[in-house]
Design a protein around this motif. Structure first.
Motif, PDB file in Angstrom:
ATOM      1  N   GLY A  91       0.825  -1.203   0.000  1.00 39.99           N
ATOM      2  CA  GLY A  91       0.000   0.000   0.000  1.00 39.99           C
ATOM      3  C   GLY A  91       0.859   1.254   0.000  1.00 39.99           C
ATOM      4  O   GLY A  91       2.055   1.211   0.286  1.00 39.99           O
ATOM      5  N   VAL A  92       0.244   2.387  -0.312  1.00 39.17           N
ATOM      6  CA  VAL A  92       0.954   3.660  -0.389  1.00 39.17           C
ATOM      7  C   VAL A  92       1.652   3.982   0.936  1.00 39.17           C
ATOM      8  O   VAL A  92       2.841   4.312   0.967  1.00 39.17           O
ATOM      9  N   SER A  93       0.927   3.876   2.040  1.00 41.37           N
ATOM     10  CA  SER A  93       1.505   4.223   3.342  1.00 41.37           C
ATOM     11  C   SER A  93       2.659   3.291   3.698  1.00 41.37           C
ATOM     12  O   SER A  93       3.660   3.712   4.272  1.00 41.37           O
TER      13      SER A  93
ATOM     14  N   LEU B 120      -3.885   0.371 -11.886  1.00 36.89           N
ATOM     15  CA  LEU B 120      -4.027   1.037 -10.591  1.00 36.89           C
ATOM     16  C   LEU B 120      -2.820   0.729  -9.705  1.00 36.89           C
ATOM     17  O   LEU B 120      -2.334   1.599  -8.975  1.00 36.89           O
ATOM     18  N   ALA B 121      -2.327  -0.513  -9.784  1.00 40.77           N
ATOM     19  CA  ALA B 121      -1.166  -0.894  -8.971  1.00 40.77           C
ATOM     20  C   ALA B 121       0.041  -0.024  -9.322  1.00 40.77           C
ATOM     21  O   ALA B 121       0.766   0.451  -8.445  1.00 40.77           O
ATOM     22  N   ARG B 122       0.249   0.210 -10.604  1.00 43.88           N
ATOM     23  CA  ARG B 122       1.371   1.048 -11.046  1.00 43.88           C
ATOM     24  C   ARG B 122       1.155   2.504 -10.633  1.00 43.88           C
ATOM     25  O   ARG B 122       2.086   3.205 -10.222  1.00 43.88           O
ATOM     26  N   GLU B 123      -0.081   2.960 -10.716  1.00 47.09           N
ATOM     27  CA  GLU B 123      -0.414   4.336 -10.329  1.00 47.09           C
ATOM     28  C   GLU B 123      -0.061   4.574  -8.859  1.00 47.09           C
ATOM     29  O   GLU B 123       0.432   5.637  -8.482  1.00 47.09           O
ATOM     30  N   ARG B 124      -0.301   3.541  -8.033  1.00 47.85           N
ATOM     31  CA  ARG B 124       0.004   3.648  -6.607  1.00 47.85           C
ATOM     32  C   ARG B 124       1.510   3.817  -6.394  1.00 47.85           C
ATOM     33  O   ARG B 124       1.959   4.642  -5.599  1.00 47.85           O
ATOM     34  N   VAL B 125       2.308   3.025  -7.111  1.00 46.75           N
ATOM     35  CA  VAL B 125       3.763   3.095  -6.977  1.00 46.75           C
ATOM     36  C   VAL B 125       4.277   4.446  -7.473  1.00 46.75           C
ATOM     37  O   VAL B 125       5.134   5.079  -6.844  1.00 46.75           O
ATOM     38  N   GLU B 126       3.735   4.915  -8.606  1.00 47.51           N
ATOM     39  CA  GLU B 126       4.150   6.212  -9.162  1.00 47.51           C
ATOM     40  C   GLU B 126       3.811   7.354  -8.193  1.00 47.51           C
ATOM     41  O   GLU B 126       4.559   8.328  -8.076  1.00 47.51           O
TER      42      GLU B 126
ATOM     43  N   ALA C 138      -1.317  10.281   2.009  1.00 43.92           N
ATOM     44  CA  ALA C 138      -2.485   9.708   2.693  1.00 43.92           C
ATOM     45  C   ALA C 138      -3.769  10.060   1.948  1.00 43.92           C
ATOM     46  O   ALA C 138      -4.671   9.235   1.810  1.00 43.92           O
ATOM     47  N   GLU C 139      -3.847  11.298   1.445  1.00 45.72           N
ATOM     48  CA  GLU C 139      -5.021  11.705   0.675  1.00 45.72           C
ATOM     49  C   GLU C 139      -5.060  10.976  -0.670  1.00 45.72           C
ATOM     50  O   GLU C 139      -6.113  10.532  -1.119  1.00 45.72           O
ATOM     51  N   VAL C 140      -3.873  10.836  -1.308  1.00 45.90           N
ATOM     52  CA  VAL C 140      -3.795  10.097  -2.583  1.00 45.90           C
ATOM     53  C   VAL C 140      -4.238   8.654  -2.368  1.00 45.90           C
ATOM     54  O   VAL C 140      -4.972   8.077  -3.170  1.00 45.90           O
ATOM     55  N   ASP C 141      -3.780   8.082  -1.251  1.00 44.88           N
ATOM     56  CA  ASP C 141      -4.114   6.695  -0.915  1.00 44.88           C
ATOM     57  C   ASP C 141      -5.631   6.512  -0.826  1.00 44.88           C
ATOM     58  O   ASP C 141      -6.193   5.539  -1.327  1.00 44.88           O
ATOM     59  N   LEU C 142      -6.285   7.482  -0.203  1.00 46.26           N
ATOM     60  CA  LEU C 142      -7.751   7.425  -0.090  1.00 46.26           C
ATOM     61  C   LEU C 142      -8.398   7.422  -1.471  1.00 46.26           C
ATOM     62  O   LEU C 142      -9.314   6.655  -1.746  1.00 46.26           O
ATOM     63  N   GLU C 143      -7.893   8.307  -2.351  1.00 49.37           N
ATOM     64  CA  GLU C 143      -8.482   8.412  -3.685  1.00 49.37           C
ATOM     65  C   GLU C 143      -8.270   7.124  -4.476  1.00 49.37           C
ATOM     66  O   GLU C 143      -9.165   6.649  -5.172  1.00 49.37           O
ATOM     67  N   LEU C 144      -7.066   6.553  -4.370  1.00 48.42           N
ATOM     68  CA  LEU C 144      -6.751   5.357  -5.146  1.00 48.42           C
ATOM     69  C   LEU C 144      -7.487   4.126  -4.638  1.00 48.42           C
ATOM     70  O   LEU C 144      -7.969   3.311  -5.412  1.00 48.42           O
TER      71      LEU C 144
END
Length: 723
Positions: A596-598, A627-633, A645-651
């Motif tokens: 996950g992002v965090s 979406l998985a790649r978007e999270r890493v980017e 944290a805000e990006v994580d919520l959106e994704l």
């Protein structure tokens, strides 16, 4: 008989069914079953002739049973019933699976030749014949009645429930119907004026409409009503807890001139950051008051939260009070002990005797440590869940510090607090929490934020290594690691699994939803074997670290890393939090899309903690537009954990924010969405505050009192996602 929400399921549905529901969903009462809301609704579809059934769609047909055959299955346990039905023109099969031949025979007798009815299900194909697998059906006595019923039911949505192999959606729907038919009055959490003002249903109407809507238009008012119930119940419970803690009397712990805190500050070789000074002042004021502190400290990775917590421990210790720091892992507890002892220096450490207490210590070591704690000789105690043990007692527990709150429930925090007399509490988290989540999950705590970073940090550069487009970059990643080691630095390589050959994934490392079903390519074992053959890295001082190693072995590895005796550490996320090695410059995360992002942000924070620039390489095979790649980017694009944290919520979508149910959770949030419903949550909090100001014991609000007792477990308030 009439059921109430707290009627046991054994009474309502019988012991066997109740046992299945408890095992599958941890349901024990009627309220638990009625709180198991449909996850979606299927359309019964048009009444379609069998010869025109569209494969893959949910449809309803009227048919007559032509034959029914029950048999035991050849290749696996259980039995199967195949029923052939026709509509006068075409024929299709219905397939039902049963645990044994007896169950299959029971259904065969019900679906006897000549019986007519309506059948709803998803159209599939088997051996060139259309079929329904486990369809819903209703049988009637005459054809005219069947067609009339079919027309009436055509627009009625079919609720689809979260289900298991032992309890199918259609079975849950039938059980819910049984309970609703005998349900008596339902206490309403909302007052008449709030319900009228918001145009909401009564609690009884909402339950009926969400489970048995007569048309699609019935569903939205029910969801809006029950979402408001959740928001109000949760916010009232959080504010109640806040009021209860503030009503307790605590021993003030006031820093004295020339005392431990002043002596510690004098020997610091650096100046506290403005945020550390501000949060330190807030804590000092809390500790000096005669009511318990209950404070959440959010801080970026490496922002100095441990230092702030240690200063609170010293202020507490000046009056002989003990401080207990509970960490989620053995590795992190040992790291805290080393860093706190180092910060104190020999003289102060000998006065305070920092002591570690964990479940994996040898019996003699543990007895010795427990004695120092019980006698009050040790004023700073650091440990894991072992601190919660009944055998662990304190002389004067004055301060509880919980590190990484998302690994602990409120119940565990309260268990530790119960070992003292209204001790103060600090909760630390390096996982930045969006405001709406903080309000929903930590509404009983005062919140402090440390954003500024200590001076002298060289920063971290983050790059994605996209192997889907550039497979040759894999070699470059390890060449870069070799360059850092050649310059005298240390490198961490993190994998999502211990051994992919055995599918051994650390318990805390479940992947985000969009990568479910795909196993990680790299495990610690496989990466270590590969790098052993590398022309350069095969000759460096290498070690592995994961959660299944014995405690002494894990600690020995981390000590060796801290002393600079290991150049390359290959590990799982056991190093996610608390590992502080200033000489570590490079973090390589394999299968980065598995995290996950965090979690990626946490892992990245393990490097660049000294004077040398940090480098984080996110190795992924995820496709460019996924979406998985978007999270890493997203992680590579910013170092700001609060922004992430805000990006994580959106994704991830707000539905995932409160995470998976913890062990023993009676009920987690069901309909409330902390992003979409932020306004509703804030509104509910205002209503709850007004109610509690006039009626703290909820005497005049019995429905709300009953709802809180039946719906909110302590774990609900701490269900923050681990990601």
């Amino acid at each position: 008989m009439s059921f109430e929400l707290d009627t046991p399921l054994t009474t309502a549905l019988g012991a066997s069914t109740a046992k299945t529901l408890e095992k599958a969903f941890r349901m024990t009462g009627v309220g638990d079953l009625l709180g198991h809301y449909p996850r979606r609704y299927a359309d019964r579809g048009e009444l379609t002739p069998i010869l025109e059934l569209p494969v893959g769609e949910t449809v309803t047909i009227v048919g007559e049973v032509i034959s029914a055959t029950a048999r035991e299955m050849r290749n696996r346990r259980g039995a199967m019933l195949e029923v052939i039905i026709g509509d006068g023109v075409g024929q299709m099969s219905l397939t039902f699976f049963a645990k044994n031949i007896g169950q299959a025979e029971w259904r065969r007798k019900e679906l006897s030749v000549g019986r007519r009815g309506i059948f709803s299900g998803k159209v599939g194909m088997f051996k060139d014949r259309v079929q329904f697998a486990h369809p819903d059906y209703q049988l009637f006595e005459d054809t005219e009645s069947a067609y009339r019923q079919a027309d009436a039911l055509q627009d009625v949505p079919i609720p689809i429930y979260p289900a298991t192999s032992a309890m199918q959606s259609w079975q849950i729907a039938k059980l819910v119907g049984v309970v609703l038919d005998q349900l008596g009055e339902v206490p309403d959490p909302l007052s008449d004026d709030v319900r009228a003002r918001e145009g909401l249903l009564t609690a009884r109407q909402a339950l009926e409409a969400i489970h048995r809507p007569r048309r699609k238009a019935d569903i939205d008012p029910a969801v809006r009503t029950l979402r408001m119930h959740e928001a109000l119940v949760l916010q009232t419970a959080l504010l109640q807890q806040r009021i209860q803690v503030r009503a307790l009397t605590a021993t003030p712990r006031i820093a004295q001139p020339g005392g431990l805190l002043e002596r510690f500050d004098a020997r610091l070789e650096f100046t506290l950051t403005p945020d550390q000074q501000r949060v330190g002042a807030e804590i000092a004021a809390d500790l000096s008051a005669d009511r318990p502190m209950n404070r959440l400290i959010q801080g970026e990775v490496g922002s100095g939260k441990t230092l702030v917590a240690l200063r609170a421990m010293l202020q507490t210790a000046e009056s002989g009070g003990q401080a207990a720091l509970i960490a989620p892992t053995e590795v992190l507890a040992a790291q805290h002990l080393r860093s706190i002892t180092k910060m104190l220096g020999p003289d102060m450490a000998s006065e305070l005797i920092p002591t570690m207490l964990t479940g994996q210590m040898s019996a003699p070591e543990r007895r010795k440590a427990a004695l120092r704690v019980a006698s009050g000789q040790s004023l700073i105690v650091i440990g894991t869940h072992a601190l919660l043990s009944e055998k662990t007692t304190f002389a004067d527990l004055a301060l509880v510090v919980v590190d990484e709150q998302h690994r602990f429930g409120v119940e565990q925090r309260e268990m530790l607090r119960a070992k003292g007399t209204a001790p103060h509490a600090i909760v630390l988290t390096a996982t930045p929490i969006p405001r709406t989540v903080a309000m929903t999950v930590f509404g009983d705590l005062d919140t402090s934020v440390i954003r500024s970073m200590p001076a002298g940090r060289a920063g971290i550069a983050t790059h994605v290594a996209p192997l889907a487009e550039h497979p040759e970059w894999f070699q470059r990643v390890w060449a870069r690691a070799a360059e850092e080691i050649a310059d005298g630095r240390q490198v961490f390589a993190v994998c999502a699994a211990i051994d992919t050959a055995k599918e051994s994934v650390e318990a805390d490392d479940q992947p985000p939803a969009d990568v479910e079903g795909k196993g990680p390519r790299w495990g610690v074992v496989q990466l270590d074997e590969l790098l052993a053959t590398h022309p350069v890295l095969g000759t460096v001082r290498r070690a592995v670290l994961h959660g299944k190693m014995p405690a002494e072995e894990k600690d020995a590895v981390m000590r060796a890393v801290a002393r600079g005796e290991i150049d390359l550490l290959i590990a799982t996320t056991v190093i996610e939090v608390g590992v502080d090695v200033p000489n570590a410059s490079t973090m390589i995360i394999m299968d980065a899309d598995r995290f996950g992002v965090s979690q990626l942000h946490q892992l990245r924070g393990r490097v660049g903690r000294g004077a040398h620039p940090g480098l984080c390489l996110l190795v992924t095979e995820a496709e460019g537009a996924s979406l998985a790649r978007e999270r890493v980017e997203a992680v590579a694009a910013t170092l700001d954990g609060f922004e992430l944290a805000e990006v994580d919520l959106e994704l991830r979508g707000e539905g995932d924010v409160l995470g998976a149910a913890q062990a023993g959770v009676k009920s987690s949030l069901r309909l409330l969405r902390v992003v979409k419903d932020a306004g509703l949550i804030a509104y509910a909090r205002d209503i709850a505050a007004d109610i509690l100001e006039d009626d703290p014991m909820l005497v005049a609000h019995p429905g709300l009192r009953v709802a809180i007792a039946g719906r909110v477990s302590e774990s609900d308030r701490a269900a923050l996602s681990k990601n």
